[in-house]
Design an enzyme around this catalytic site. Structure first.
Site, short mmCIF file in Angstrom:
data_model
loop_
_atom_site.label_atom_id
_atom_site.label_comp_id
_atom_site.label_asym_id
_atom_site.label_seq_id
_atom_site.Cartn_x
_atom_site.Cartn_y
_atom_site.Cartn_z
N ASN A 12 6.53 9.36 -10.20
CA ASN A 12 5.20 8.99 -10.69
C ASN A 12 4.56 10.28 -11.21
O ASN A 12 4.06 11.09 -10.43
CB ASN A 12 4.40 8.38 -9.53
N ARG A 95 7.24 5.36 -13.07
CA ARG A 95 6.02 4.59 -13.26
C ARG A 95 5.46 4.97 -14.63
O ARG A 95 5.24 6.15 -14.91
CB ARG A 95 5.01 4.94 -12.17
N HIS A 184 -2.44 -1.56 -12.28
CA HIS A 184 -1.98 -1.80 -10.89
C HIS A 184 -1.00 -2.99 -10.83
O HIS A 184 -0.85 -3.60 -9.78
CB HIS A 184 -3.15 -2.14 -9.94
N GLY A 214 -8.13 0.52 -3.72
CA GLY A 214 -7.82 1.93 -3.40
C GLY A 214 -8.97 2.76 -3.92
O GLY A 214 -10.12 2.33 -3.90
N ARG A 245 -15.43 5.11 -10.43
CA ARG A 245 -15.66 4.38 -11.69
C ARG A 245 -16.69 3.28 -11.47
O ARG A 245 -16.70 2.63 -10.41
CB ARG A 245 -14.36 3.74 -12.19
N ASP A 286 -15.13 8.09 -0.31
CA ASP A 286 -14.21 7.68 0.75
C ASP A 286 -14.91 6.67 1.65
O ASP A 286 -15.96 6.96 2.24
CB ASP A 286 -13.76 8.91 1.54
N GLU A 388 4.08 0.38 -3.94
CA GLU A 388 4.42 0.45 -5.36
C GLU A 388 5.76 1.16 -5.59
O GLU A 388 6.52 0.78 -6.48
CB GLU A 388 3.29 1.16 -6.12
P1 ADP Z 1 -5.27 5.61 -4.64
O1 ADP Z 1 -3.78 5.31 -4.56
O2 ADP Z 1 -6.01 4.77 -5.60
O3 ADP Z 1 -5.62 7.06 -4.70
P2 ADP Z 1 -5.40 4.56 -1.91
O4 ADP Z 1 -4.88 3.18 -2.06
O5 ADP Z 1 -4.57 5.55 -1.17
O6 ADP Z 1 -5.91 5.16 -3.28
O7 ADP Z 1 -6.84 4.45 -1.20
C1 ADP Z 1 -7.60 5.60 -0.96
C2 ADP Z 1 -8.93 5.17 -0.38
O8 ADP Z 1 -8.73 4.33 0.76
C3 ADP Z 1 -9.77 6.33 0.15
O9 ADP Z 1 -10.55 6.90 -0.88
C4 ADP Z 1 -10.63 5.66 1.20
O10 ADP Z 1 -11.81 5.18 0.58
C5 ADP Z 1 -9.82 4.46 1.64
N1 ADP Z 1 -9.32 4.56 3.01
C6 ADP Z 1 -8.19 5.15 3.44
N2 ADP Z 1 -8.06 5.04 4.78
C7 ADP Z 1 -9.14 4.36 5.21
C8 ADP Z 1 -9.61 3.91 6.49
N3 ADP Z 1 -8.93 4.16 7.60
N4 ADP Z 1 -10.78 3.23 6.53
C9 ADP Z 1 -11.48 2.98 5.41
N5 ADP Z 1 -11.09 3.37 4.18
C10 ADP Z 1 -9.95 4.04 4.08
#
Ligand code: ADP
Length: 411
Positions: A12, A95, A184, A214, A245, A286, A388
């Site tokens: 990726n 990817r 996605h 995510g 976003r 987050d 993925e």
């Molecule tokens: P991407 O692949 O789009 O970067 P992810 O699917 O890994 O993202 O998701 C990341 C987000 O998931 C983080 O920014 C956070 O908001 C959320 N996250 C991760 N772990 C937790 C958790 N234990 N509780 C709540 N939110 C979480």
């Protein structure tokens, strides 16, 4: 005769990073995973884990470009006896973010495929160039090996025109290839199928709403295994509120920011893609941090959460209408898999649509697909972890696994 190769390397390639996983497709197990970040900087970082030994190695230092990054990855794999020169490697799966309307399936890469991915750069200026660099570098390292492109957009190419078209002059839309492509797709495909399996059904038998939450976030309506609507559009900016976003907004906001706010197009682009969403609303993207602040009584964090959930709920309702009959709603990705309060709030008040969450089941954490709706509920609500990389490896191996796939004309 030597046995057929069974390993697939998944790559990726982002603009300044390469994520990778090496899988053995006999049992879909991971042999190695890793990440190269900050390519092109003095402080590039490579983190590599060999799952067999449990060894993790980390190195910080300049890695000039993608070629150097992939060579470093190849070296790390080689140290674990998993090198790219191994006869057990069947293929490399890449990817690729944007496949336009052209690529509806994973595709063995040849010169024509590379040219088409290149032609799509105007609609994916951030992603496709990096994906192409990754492919070309991998081809240079193993010219004899089949390389497969798995497209983020492919799963959504089944959307009917009524969902895929914007209500603008079709001549203008066609000239600039403006339509709703969705992203996605690999995750939506994987999770919709895994949800059917959780229900003991085939994908053809069920209608599923997938909520991939995510940092980027998107929803899809999947009818009998085929995507019929999704929330991202021409680019990943449309739809749900995301980490940074904005998701949906009146396009006139852009005219207003330009005319009244005096902002340039690039400034508006950055504002909406990088400084909006949860981050723009409350300064954090987050969900863990936002929940912590809410617990402390922080009003901005609470409002950001409420706006996020309101949008999510609107899409759930819209996709109930699009599908007519819904068998399951599946939450996935970082927020969807981990944030029980988001799942609870998104479904709250939707009993009229047959949707509810059992608080006890919703609070349980785990890595396996699981139901969180009360027993006997009309619509199953589920948490279904996405994967993925496994999906890319599975699709790649399905295409080349017999060893009979043609290697592209890469000479
Ligand atoms: P991407 O692949 O789009 O970067 P992810 O699917 O890994 O993202 O998701 C990341 C987000 O998931 C983080 O920014 C956070 O908001 C959320 N996250 C991760 N772990 C937790 C958790 N234990 N509780 C709540 N939110 C979480």
């Amino acid at each position: 005769m030597s046995p057929s190769p069974t390993r697939v390397l998944v790559l990726n390639s982002g603009s300044s990073s390469v994520k990778y996983q090496l899988l053995d497709m006999r049992d879909s197990s991971r042999l190695a995973v890793g990440l190269v970040e900050r390519i092109g900087e003095q402080t590039s970082r490579l983190k590599h884990t060999c799952l067999g030994s449990g060894d993790t190695r980390e190195a910080v230092g300049p890695i000039a470009d993608h070629e150097a990054a992939l060579k470093a990855v190849a070296e790390e794999l080689g140290r674990d006896g998993l090198g790219l020169d191994s006869p057990e490697l069947a293929a490399i799966g890449h990817r690729v973010v944007h496949g336009g309307m052209f690529f509806t399936e994973p595709t063995v890469i040849d010169d024509a495929v590379l040219a088409e991915i290149e032609r799509l750069i105007p609609v994916a200026p951030l992603h496709n160039p990096a994906n192409l660099t990754g492919i070309r570098t991998a081809q240079a390292l193993r010219p004899d090996l089949p390389q497969v492109a798995v497209f983020d957009t492919a799963f959504h190419t089944t959307m009917p025109e009524s969902a895929a078209r914007y209500a603008i002059d079709p001549r203008i839309a066609d000239r600039y290839r403006i339509r709703r492509y969705g992203f996605h797709g690999t995750s939506h495909a994987y999770v919709s199928r895994a949800t059917a399996r959780l229900l003991g059904k085939t994908p053809e038998e069920v209608n599923v709403i997938v909520l991939h939450l995510g940092n980027g976030a998107s929803a899809s309506a999947v009818q009998g295994g085929r995507c019929v609507d999704t929330s991202m559009g021409l680019t990943p900016l449309e739809g749900l509120v995301m980490g940074t976003r904005s998701g949906d907004l009146d396009p006139a906001v852009i005219f207003h920011l330009a005319r009244v706010g005096g902002m340039s197009m690039d400034e508006i682009d950055t504002l909406l893609n990088k400084r909006s969403g949860l981050f723009g609303l409350c300064g954090d993207n987050d969900m863990r941090e936002i929940r912590r602040r809410i617990d402390e009584g922080d009003a901005a964090a609470q409002l950001a959460f409420d706006i996020y959930v309101h949008r999510l709920k609107k899409y759930i309702g819209a996709y109930c209408a699009v599908l007519g009959r819904v068998d399951a709603v599946a939450f996935t990705a970082g927020v969807g898999e981990n944030a029980a309060p988001v799942r609870e709030a998104a479904v709250a008040g939707l009993e009229g649509l047959g949707l509810a969450v059992d608080p006890g089941l919703n609070a349980v954490r785990g890595d396996e697909p699981r139901l969180i709706s009360p027993a006997g509920a009309r619509v199953a609500v589920a948490v279904v972890p996405t994967d993925e990389e496994l999906e890319i490896a599975t699709q790649t191996y399905a295409l080349v696994g017999t060893g009979s796939a043609p290697v592209g004309n890469n000479s």
